[in-house]
Motif scaffolding. Structure first.
Motif, PDB file in Angstrom:
ATOM      1  N   THR A 239       0.838  -1.206   0.000  1.00  0.00           N
ATOM      2  CA  THR A 239       0.000   0.000   0.000  1.00  0.00           C
ATOM      3  C   THR A 239       0.868   1.248   0.000  1.00  0.00           C
ATOM      4  O   THR A 239       0.585   2.224  -0.716  1.00  0.00           O
TER       5      THR A 239
ATOM      6  N   LEU B 153      -9.046  -2.650  -2.044  1.00  0.00           N
ATOM      7  CA  LEU B 153      -8.552  -3.907  -1.474  1.00  0.00           C
ATOM      8  C   LEU B 153      -9.499  -5.032  -1.872  1.00  0.00           C
ATOM      9  O   LEU B 153     -10.687  -5.015  -1.516  1.00  0.00           O
TER      10      LEU B 153
ATOM     11  N   TYR C 259      -2.940  -2.903   5.182  1.00  0.00           N
ATOM     12  CA  TYR C 259      -3.476  -1.934   4.215  1.00  0.00           C
ATOM     13  C   TYR C 259      -4.018  -0.702   4.933  1.00  0.00           C
ATOM     14  O   TYR C 259      -3.699   0.450   4.575  1.00  0.00           O
TER      15      TYR C 259
ATOM     16  N   LEU D 107      -5.145  -3.523  -4.613  1.00  0.00           N
ATOM     17  CA  LEU D 107      -4.304  -4.460  -3.869  1.00  0.00           C
ATOM     18  C   LEU D 107      -5.109  -5.748  -3.754  1.00  0.00           C
ATOM     19  O   LEU D 107      -6.223  -5.744  -3.217  1.00  0.00           O
TER      20      LEU D 107
END
Length: 341
Positions: free
Chosen positions: A172, A185, A202, A246
């Motif tokens: 991140t 995410l 994160y 991510l």
């Protein structure tokens, strides 16, 4: 080569060689290593049946896999973990016993392994918060190692894990340094410990940059190509889409890439993506240049380490490790680039 011939090569008694190979704690480590090296050199294969008779051990390690809802048996990560663990089992004369059971039969399976004496220890997969298997195995007295960690477990336990929190925090931070501020995410199911830790990393990175996590761009689902595609389509179609993602697995990342390309966008230029790469033997992240920027940790090596730890515990080796935290690398690939806003 038989045991007596190996003993003559080493100028040791057959009893000492046998005890060294079978993990008796009274054999010092230098002798144990010397015997093991000679056994490899001369391709000595111990007589497993004789070891079982002499030690009372089953010379087998158990893996209990619930499949009804978690699909562990078809997970490519599991296959590579088993491949790594199997190398260590084979080298030490242990067999692998795989029990595939419905979710609600898992406790019974462990109890039957204990009552039948069919294994000397077990590996626990896919730990969850306050995982009930840990106190169960303690109470049954079966040596075990957990692949991963169980948040909020009330009792200590041996484990091998990757530093998921740190991996996703670094990933991140990398995206933030590229100028991205709206970072989605796509996580695994968040009753699983690894997913809890990845979300924490994160969120910690966002908080350090004064960014409040937005639940609208955070998802926790099964890590399949289909889920990655569906979530990617939905988020990229939103009025304020993420500029970076991510993602908790390469397979999920492949689905996301499909969604990106369907919108006429280019991964790495228009949308940045970082995945977690388990360095799978048959699902490679490119050749010389990685396709995806990734947090990378070999699940096969985790299998080797967990198996070695468990065999050390079974043998009662003094100083056998009980915890191993593996760090993930951040591998720079073609899927990330500066924010184009």
């Amino acid at each position: 080569m038989n045991l007596k011939e190996l003993a003559r090569k080493l100028d040791l008694s057959p009893t000492t060689v046998s005890r060294a190979l079978n993990g008796y704690p009274e054999v010092n480590e230098a002798t144990r290593e010397r015997v093991a090296a000679a056994a490899r050199k001369y391709n000595y294969q111990p007589n497993t049946r004789a070891i079982r008779l002499a030690t009372g051990r089953a010379m087998a390690v158990g893996h209990v896999i619930p499949v009804a809802t978690r699909h562990e048996i078809v997970n490519p990560v599991f296959a590579d973990f088993i491949a790594g663990a199997g190398e260590v089992y084979s080298r030490n004369g242990y067999d692998l016993l795989l029990s595939v059971v419905p979710d609600d039969d898992e406790e019974r399976a462990y109890r039957e392994l204990k009552s039948r004496g069919t294994v000397d220890g077990v590996i626990v997969h896919s730990p969850r918060m306050q995982d009930e298997r840990i106190p169960l195995l303690h109470d049954l007295g079966i040596p075990f190692v957990v692949h991963g960690r169980a948040t909020d477990s009330a009792r200590p336990y041996p484990w091998v894990d990757v530093n998921n929190r740190r991996a996703f925090q670094r990933a991140t931070e990398f995206l933030l340094d590229l100028g991205h501020r709206r970072i989605a995410l796509l996580n695994g199911l968040e009753f699983m410990d690894f997913a809890i830790r990845r979300r924490a990393g994160y969120e910690a990175a966002l908080a350090a940059h004064g960014i409040t996590p937005d639940p609208a761009i955070m998802a926790a689902e099964e890590m399949t190509e289909t889920c990655g595609h569906r979530l990617g389509v939905a988020l990229l179609s939103a009025p304020n889409p993420p500029t970076a993602f991510l993602v908790s697995s390469m397979i999920m990342g492949l689905g996301l890439r499909r969604a990106i390309e369907e919108r006429g966008l280019r991964m790495g230029r228009d949308v940045s993506v970082i995945i977690h790469d388990d360095e799978l033997s048959y699902l490679r992240n490119g050749d010389d240049v990685p396709i995806f920027t990734a947090t990378r940790s070999s699940v096969r090596e985790a299998g080797r380490q967990a198996a070695a730890m468990l065999i050390g515990l079974i043998r009662g080796e003094a100083g056998a490790p009980r915890e191993l935290l593996m760090e993930a690398e951040l591998i720079i690939g073609q899927s990330t680039g500066p924010h184009r806003g």
